[in-house]
Design an enzyme around this catalytic site. Structure first.
Site, PDB file in Angstrom:
ATOM      1  N   CYS A 175     -19.537  23.211  24.156  1.00  0.00           N
ATOM      2  CA  CYS A 175     -18.832  22.096  25.145  1.00  0.00           C
ATOM      3  C   CYS A 175     -19.558  22.317  26.420  1.00  0.00           C
ATOM      4  O   CYS A 175     -19.770  23.406  27.138  1.00  0.00           O
ATOM      5  CB  CYS A 175     -17.475  22.808  25.397  1.00  0.00           C
ATOM      6  SG  CYS A 175     -16.315  22.008  26.714  1.00  0.00           S
ATOM      7  N   CYS A 216     -21.315  15.144  26.775  1.00  0.00           N
ATOM      8  CA  CYS A 216     -20.123  15.879  26.344  1.00  0.00           C
ATOM      9  C   CYS A 216     -20.432  15.799  24.856  1.00  0.00           C
ATOM     10  O   CYS A 216     -20.642  14.738  24.330  1.00  0.00           O
ATOM     11  CB  CYS A 216     -19.298  15.148  26.889  1.00  0.00           C
ATOM     12  SG  CYS A 216     -17.654  15.347  26.100  1.00  0.00           S
TER      13      CYS A 216
HETATM   14  N1  DGL Z   1     -16.528  18.685  24.533  1.00  0.00           N
HETATM   15  C1  DGL Z   1     -16.446  18.941  25.857  1.00  0.00           C
HETATM   16  C2  DGL Z   1     -17.940  18.627  26.538  1.00  0.00           C
HETATM   17  O1  DGL Z   1     -18.859  18.821  25.923  1.00  0.00           O
HETATM   18  C3  DGL Z   1     -15.143  18.807  26.788  1.00  0.00           C
HETATM   19  C4  DGL Z   1     -14.343  17.652  26.884  1.00  0.00           C
HETATM   20  C5  DGL Z   1     -13.160  17.887  27.714  1.00  0.00           C
HETATM   21  O2  DGL Z   1     -12.565  18.739  26.806  1.00  0.00           O
HETATM   22  O3  DGL Z   1     -12.926  17.208  28.624  1.00  0.00           O
HETATM   23  O4  DGL Z   1     -17.997  18.638  27.665  1.00  0.00           O
END
Ligand code: DGL
Length: 261
Positions: free
Chosen positions: A73, A183
């Site tokens: 993430c 993301c």
């Molecule tokens: N998948 C995550 C990222 O790479 C987080 C997205 C979220 O929860 O806002 O930033």
């Protein structure tokens, strides 16, 4: 030790895009995926909230005796990875927007970056961004609402396309020829993004780089053996999460409740 699992987590389904790369590169490693779905999205939340979540998740992984953790993430990496590394001694690998490869690939020298507001506002991202602004023009765009649509068990594809058009049109009009998916959720809908921005725009993400980095950090990783299993956990509603994770993973899986965090 080397047969211990590797913990991989995200706020929700996004980290599956990283998990797939790890499983492909290291098929004999057993993996434990945690979707912190009850607390998604992380993007609009503050640093201290995300650090608290990461701390709980680390406790969960330590109970499962993992040998390494992948923060799949960008938002959690930006908010918490340095803080986590100060507290835990096991290898912790993070993910950051692929600005460097994009800067190298862009023929026009104009790069677009899509990420969460949390990632783009972080010191970690700002430092990365500044490192490349003398080489290329970088146009960033936070994407509020997009993660929620990707996490929706009945996704509204029209709404997803509308949001993507709104977020990417200004950067494409300004000449961006390379688009960074900053993301991990966005990588799950790469095909839709490609259709929206057009096939002449090159899309880059960090999936492969994270898997390679993990492999470098685990020199005693299992080199051979039978293909190992992946266990899936979620902090959210298990029935709904099973449907959702299965859709993006592409095959039937069992999702267990991550208790106590
Ligand atoms: N998948 C995550 C990222 O790479 C987080 C997205 C979220 O929860 O806002 O930033």
């Amino acid at each position: 030790m080397s047969s211990a699992p590797i913990g991989v987590f995200d706020s929700g389904v996004g980290g599956l895009s990283i998990l797939a790369g790890i499983h492909e590169l290291m098929p004999t490693e057993s993996l434990l995926y945690l979707a912190d779905s009850a607390h998604a999205p992380y993007g609009p939340k503050g640093e201290s909230y995300i650090r608290e979540r990461c701390d709980g998740i680390m406790q969960f992984f330590l109970q499962h005796e993992v040998k390494a953790v992948v923060v799949a993430c960008n938002t959690a990496t930006a908010a918490a990875i340095a803080w986590m590394r100060d507290r835990y001694t096991l290898p912790i690998i993070g993910v950051e927007p692929a600005v460097k490869p994009a800067a190298e690939l862009s023929a026009k020298g104009i790069v677009g970056v899509l990420a969460t507001s949390g990632t783009l506002a972080s010191d970690k991202y700002i430092t990365l961004h500044k490192r490349f602004t003398h080489e290329v023009e970088i146009i960033t765009r936070a994407c509020p609402g997009l993660v929620e649509l990707i996490e929706d068990p009945d996704p509204d594809e029209i709404a997803i396309r509308q949001l993507l058009t709104e977020f990417t049109e200004p950067m494409i009009t300004k000449g961006a020829d390379t688009l960074v998916l900053g993301c991990t959720h966005y990588s799950l809908i790469t095909e839709v993004i490609q259709q929206v921005v057009g096939k002449e725009v090159r899309i880059v993400d960090s999936g492969k780089a994270v898997a390679l980095q993990l492999q470098r950090k685990l020199p005693d990783a299992l080199a051979s053996g039978d293909e190992s299993g992946i266990r899936f956990y979620s902090t959210g509603d298990i029935t709904m999460q099973s449907r959702l994770l299965q859709r993006y993973w592409g095959q039937a899986i069992v999702v267990s409740k991550a208790e106590g965090i």
